[in-house]
Structure formats: structure tokens, C-alpha cells
Design an enzyme around this catalytic site. Structure first.
Site, PDB file in Angstrom:
ATOM      1  N   LEU A  95       1.004   6.002  -0.967  1.00  0.00           N
ATOM      2  CA  LEU A  95       0.192   7.070  -1.257  1.00  0.00           C
ATOM      3  C   LEU A  95       1.738   7.737  -2.258  1.00  0.00           C
ATOM      4  CD1 LEU A  95      -1.168   9.461   1.244  1.00  0.00           C
ATOM      5  CD2 LEU A  95       0.021  10.184  -0.699  1.00  0.00           C
TER       6      LEU A  95
ATOM      7  N   HIS B  37      -4.710  -4.826 -12.595  1.00  0.00           N
ATOM      8  CA  HIS B  37      -4.649  -3.706 -11.606  1.00  0.00           C
ATOM      9  C   HIS B  37      -3.367  -3.096 -11.336  1.00  0.00           C
ATOM     10  CE1 HIS B  37      -2.889  -6.857  -9.199  1.00  0.00           C
ATOM     11  NE2 HIS B  37      -3.178  -6.169  -8.090  1.00  0.00           N
TER      12      HIS B  37
ATOM     13  N   HIS C 220       0.986  -1.403   0.104  1.00  0.00           N
ATOM     14  CA  HIS C 220      -0.007   0.049  -0.084  1.00  0.00           C
ATOM     15  C   HIS C 220       0.867   1.180   0.030  1.00  0.00           C
ATOM     16  CE1 HIS C 220      -3.240  -2.547   1.833  1.00  0.00           C
ATOM     17  NE2 HIS C 220      -3.269  -2.850   0.637  1.00  0.00           N
TER      18      HIS C 220
ATOM     19  N   MET D 250       6.571   1.378  -7.176  1.00  0.00           N
ATOM     20  CA  MET D 250       6.998   2.663  -6.800  1.00  0.00           C
ATOM     21  C   MET D 250       8.094   3.151  -7.383  1.00  0.00           C
ATOM     22  SD  MET D 250       8.249   1.854  -3.108  1.00  0.00           S
ATOM     23  CE  MET D 250       9.901   1.113  -2.725  1.00  0.00           C
TER      24      MET D 250
END
Lengths: 140, 481
Positions: free
Chosen positions: B203, B404, B201, B381
Site C-alpha cells: 500500500l 502489470h 503486496h 517500492m
């Protein structure tokens, strides 16, 4: 007793092989492997005790349910466990255990990756010459 | 292994591959990806093809990799009368998904403030194992979130009304039933609203790039106007609440399978008839977790908006921080497809796969009814992500589904042995990417080389026609849970 991380499973998860001379040792090895995925276990002091009582239909399920209970407590109580005293009643397929640890502390525990769940994937406890072994995959 | 290429980049594993297969399996992959595809993926997708009531094909997307139960990248649709619902076809992280927020800022404007910004966001969006969120909930408010999802955020000041139009199913899956949720799930999730979690996960603050194959007209309609524009991507799910619901029902479905005489090739494919009390209870609990995940990503968005507003001294609306879209990639949903020329209601499971509805789909509204639904592909990332669009072809071919992410090629343990998290952070800083990680070990596991080439897998779905390329998104700063 002890565990070995399995490297060659291409997945986003954490796979390990655990050993124990007794079922109790095996279950404790699995619990240690589970929490070693999340923190540096040698830095987690056994300050707080939690009692865990579980019964299941078979030993494989008993192991998954035991790990699931510890993973639940990790989030609900914000705790890492590092020591496990386990008694297993193999006839009645139940266990009672005391899990010891302390509240999650980012300054102390060298926190790693969260374990979301224990899976049943290819999980089968096997009796070997000197005890028991099992492969476990945890969902990260 | 027996397999045949039925079209460019589509492979079929026939019924003869394994006893008990009810439908063939199909894998979307280039020759190269197919040849290097993990044997576990083939085994798992053909196990899925054995489940009762499956229709069409058991699909695996090109980012597919070995999971448990379904492979990651698996898509399967089940008849609502004869079919089953399986937690292993959704994953423990129910409604893990991605959202993307636009800004009117440019790379040049943001770069000088990037470190300050990412530090501020890191303090506002708790990340990592065992972190609590800032939103204080009680039983009543948590149950409201379970049933109303992102609407709760609007009522409580964490969302603009316009945000809701830009979330899959408006951020509220019908049928959520809090009475199907265990006390443990409730306790595990109560203080995690607005937290990022851990593992893969993240951001990310990203900059937009286009190549000649991107659809610039669609990009503009979505508010992605130019190369160098700053956008934000968030990847997370339902946190411990969803993980516990997955755990609870996987446990109880063992007994349900005995009751209904269902046998599966893998315990992680435990399932129950969709119409059984057990199946309905799981669906009701899953919908609670899905709605909670939509709310979680919305609360995180609110924190991000506040940090940008503070850093640039402007209100959010002047920064045009609009939600581009929010998609689920671990979920089961009731949708209608033509089976043997008859419109049929199916329960479509997507595990590590994204809904990809095209223009005209009646479930889409407003702008998206005209142009189709955005698809957000979180790459690694280090190497970047993509904004794609769903297509009518996806609805015709893959039950309205596409990939995905990039898909793993290396286990976490092996990745960690190849590089230390602190070294990776330095390398990424040299590449111009700031990284803030809750855990260095966790960071190493997410190195770019642990994933397939995201551009290659995106090229495959673009060429098959189940998604259309709109923009590439390169990382500038990343928070890792």
C-alpha cells in the site's frame, strides 16, 4: 536430512532442494523448509499438535498435498509448525503425521513472508544413493 | 533458440520451436530485454502455446519472468468450444490487482503528516502472514461477497456508489458459484477481509510526476491534475481464499486431464475443457475469489480514506479521495475478439498481465467508454509506478492486454543476500521514502534492484501502442506486507 535454498531461479517464489535418508525425513525436511520461509523455526515451540492424514495417487502428489494441508492450517488455525513426526505407507501412498507448532506471534517468531501454495513445478522425488531428494517451489 | 523480430519490440517464437505448439508465441520486448530474457520464460510461454483451443498467439509482456505453468506476464485466449481453462494461467492469487485513489492534497501538505498517517494506516490495514481483518463475516455474508463483490461493500458502507463505476467490470464478475468453493477455502478466507497479505503486496502513498510523453488531457479527466498531487496505490488480491481455490483445482484437474485425454508439458498447466463440469466449477470458484479480491481492495480503501480524513480533519469527499480505477492482473475472463474476421467469444487468461481496453469498447461505461480503461502498473517500492491507458491497438494485437508491473530480475533469496531489510529501510528513508514493513526479510526481497527498470518496460508497451503513458507515480511512503 535437511534442505538447501536454490537461489538462481529468477522468480517471485521460494525454491529449495530437500534431502532425507528416508521418505519420512524427506517430507519433514520439505515441511521445515516451507515454514522456514515464513518464520524463524528455532523460535516456534512445538506446543500444539495437529494430526494430518493424506492419501494420493503417487508420492509426488502426496508431498504436494501434505505441504498444501500445512499451508491451509497456517491460515485457518493461525499456526506455524516446526516439528513433524511422519509415517509414510509407500505401498498405499498415504501418510499420517503429527505437526507441532504454536499460534503465530509477531513478537516472537521473526515472521518472514507468507507461503500461498506448494506447486508441482518440476517436482519429482528421486531415489539417490543415501536416500531421497526433491526440488520444490513454493508460491509466495 | 529460433526467433524473429516481427515488428519493433515484438518477437515471435515459431511453431517449429517445440513439438505440439498450436500457435506461435510472441514476446513484447526491446532488443535488450529479449537478449536478457530468462530461458524459463521462453519455455513456459511455448508450453502455453501447446494448450488445446488456444487462438492467435501465446503472448508474454515485457515484464515477463519465470513462474510456474504460465510465465508471469503471460496472456492466452482460448476458444470457448474447444479450449481449456487453467488455474496455472491465472495464478494462486486470483484477482491479484491494483487500485489507485486520488486526493486533492499536495506533497507539501502531506509530508509533515506522512509518518503519523502511515502508522495509522498500518494499524488499520492488517499486513503480513496470518493477520486477521477487522470485518467480521459469517457464511451468509461471505457468500454474498463471493457473488456480489464490490457491491457488497457499497451495501455495507465500505464504498461510495461511484466507486463501483471505477472498478473493472464494476467489481463483480458474473458466474460466481459458492457451491464450487471448498470448505477449506471458506475457512481459510473467512477472517481475511480487508487484509493486505504479504510478498510483493503493498500500500503506497505516491506523488504524481509528468514527463513530455504523458497524456495530460487524459490525466485531468481521471482527476490527476498536477505534479506533486498525492495519490494512493494498493496492490493485493484474494488472500488465502483464492490461494486455496487455486490449490484445490490444480489438485483435481490432474484427474480431469486423464478423463478428457489432455496432456500438457507441465503439471502446473493442468486444465479442463471450458465447457466441462470441472472447467465450469473452477470458473465459478475463480469468479468467487475474483469478487472477494475486489471487495478486499475496497474495504482497504475505506480504511485508508478514514485515516486520511482523521489526519487532515476533513470529510473524505472534501479530500476528493476518488477511486481512479481498480484492475485485476491474475484472472480469466470471457471477452469477444475477431478471429479470422469473425467475432468470437474467447476465455482470456491473464497472469501478471492487465486488461487494456481502448476507447469505444462496449464493456466500458461512462467516462471510460470515451477515453479507454486506466491501466495501473505497480513498479518496485523504490523506483515508482505508472498510470497508463488501454488502447484499441491492444484489443487488435494482444487480446486487450498489457503489462502489470516492472517484472523481477532477481530471485527473492538472492535479493535478501544483497541487502538487509533494515539497511534498505534506512536507504529508502534517505531517498525520502518512509517504509513500514510487517517483515524486514520480506522488505529486502522487494528492493528496487530485484526488478527490471519500470520506465523501460513502460516505454516498450507505449511504443508498441498497447498502452499509453499518462503519469509516473513516485513513492513517498510504503506499507509492505
Amino acid at each position: 536430512m535437511g534442505f538447501r535454498i536454490i537461489e538462481n531461479i529468477v522468480s517471485g517464489d521460494f525454491a529449495f532442494e530437500a534431502f532425507g535418508e528416508t521418505l519420512e525425513d524427506l517430507f519433514a525436511s520439505c515441511a521445515e523448509a516451507c515454514f522456514s520461509a515464513m518464520a524463524e523455526l528455532s523460535k516456534v515451540d512445538p506446543k500444539i499438535d495437529y494430526s494430518v492424514d493424506i492419501s494420493a495417487d503417487n508420492l509426488d502428489d502426496l508431498l504436494v498435498d501434505f505441504l498444501s494441508e500445512l499451508i491451509y492450517l497456517k491460515d485457518a488455525e493461525k499456526i506455524f509448525f516446526s516439528r513433524f513426526d511422519i509415517n509414510i505407507d509407500a505401498d498405499n501412498i498415504s501418510l499420517n503425521a503429527v505437526a507441532r507448532g504454536e499460534r503465530i506471534d509477531y513478537n516472537k517468531h521473526d515472521v518472514k513472508v507468507d507461503v500461498k501454495a506448494a506447486t508441482y513445478h518440476n517436482l519429482e522425488i528421486k531415489q539417490i544413493e543415501n536416500g531421497f531428494e526433491v526440488n520444490v517451489i513454493l508460491d509466495l | 533458440m529460433e526467433r524473429k523480430k516481427v515488428a519493433e519490440n515484438i518477437w515471435e517464437i515459431p511453431l517449429s520451436h517445440k513439438p505440439g505448439m498450436r500457435v506461435p508465441a510472441r514476446i513484447v520486448a526491446s532488443d535488450n530485454l529479449m537478449n536478457s530474457m530468462d530461458e524459463g520464460v521462453i519455455n513456459q510461454i511455448t508450453n502455453v502455446a501447446c494448450l488445446p483451443g488456444i487462438r492467435g498467439y501465446a503472448w508474454c509482456m515485457p515484464d515477463g519472468h519465470h513462474g510456474y505453468g504460465f510465465p508471469i506476464g503471460g496472456v492466452a485466449a482460448f476458444d470457448t468450444e474447444e479450449g481449456v481453462i487453467s488455474p496455472g494461467g491465472i495464478g494462486f492469487d486470483i484477482n491479484c490487482g491494483v487500485r489507485m485513489i486520488s486526493t486533492n492534497l499536495t506533497e507539501q501538505e502531506v509530508k509533515p503528516k506522512l509518518r503519523e498517517l502511515i502508522n495509522d494506516i498500518y494499524n488499520s490495514v492488517p499486513a503480513g502472514v496470518g493477520k486477521s481483518g477487522f470485518v467480521k463475516l459469517n457464511r451468509k455474508s461471505f457468500e454474498d461477497i463471493m457473488t456480489s463483490g464490490a457491491s457488497w461493500c457499497h451495501k455495507n458502507g465500505y464504498a461510495f456508489e461511484s466507486d463501483l463505476d471505477h472498478i473493472e467490470q464494476r467489481g463483480k464478475i458474473p458466474g460466481a458459484d459458492p457451491s464450487s468453493v471448498s470448505e477449506k477455502a471458506f475457512k481459510r478466507g473467512l477472517d481475511q477481509m480487508g487484509t493486505l497479505g504479504s510478498g510483493n503486496h503493498y500500500l503506497e502513498i505516491q506523488t504524481v510526476r509528468f514527463d513530455e510523453t504523458c497524456d495530460r488531457d487524459i490525466a485531468e479527466k481521471l482527476g490527476v491534475m498536477e505534479a506533486g498531487q498525492i495519490v494512493i496505490m494498493v496492490h493485493c488480491g484474494s488472500r488465502g481464499f483464492g490461494h486455496q481455490i487455486g490449490t484445490d483445482y490444480l489438485q483435481s484437474f490432474g484427474k480431469a486431464m486423464q478423463k478428457y485425454g489432455i496432456k500438457t508439458n507441465d503439471r502446473e498447466l493442468a486444465c479442463a475443457p471450458i465447457n466441462s463440469p470441472e472447467g465450469k466449477a473452477y470458473y465459478g470458484a475463480m469468479a468467487c475469489a475474483a469478487n472477494t479480491a475486489f471487495a478486499n481492495r475496497q474495504v482497504i480503501s475505506d480504511s485508508i480514506r478514514k485515516c486520511f480524513s482523521k489526519a487532515f480533519g476533513k470529510p473524505v469527499d472534501r479530500l476528493e479521495m476518488n477511486l481512479i480505477y481498480d484492475v485485476a492482473h491474475n484472472i480469466a475472463k470471457f471477452e469477444k475478439y475477431d478471429i479470422e474476421d469473425k467475432s468470437t467469444r474467447l476465455l482470456v487468461h491473464r497472469k501478471g498481465a492487465t486488461r487494456a481496453f481502448g476507447p469505444g469498447n462496449p464493456e466500458l461505461s461512462g467516462l471510460f467508454r470515451d477515453i479507454g480503461q486506466p491501466v495501473l502498473v505497480g513498479g518496485s517500492m523504490q523506483t515508482g509506478s505508472y498510470l497508463l491507458m488501454g488502447t484499441k491497438k491492444a484489443e487488435d494485437l494482444t487480446f486487450g492486454s498489457t503489462l502489470h508491473g516492472a517484472g523481477r530480475v532477481m530471485s527473492r533469496t538472492r535479493a535478501k543476500k544483497q541487502i538487509r531489510g533494515s539497511n534498505l529501510q534506512q536507504i529508502m528513508e534517505k531517498e525520502g521514502i518512509i517504509v513500514k514493513a510487517a517483515s524486514f526479510a520480506g522488505l529486502a526481497e522487494e528492493a528496487g534492484f530485484a526488478y527490471k527498470n519500470v520506465s523501460e518496460v513502460v516505454k516498450i508497451v507505449d511504443s508498441v501502442g498497447i498502452s499509453k503513458k499518462v503519469a509516473r507515480l513516485l513513492p513517498l511512503a510504503n506499507i509492505k506486507g
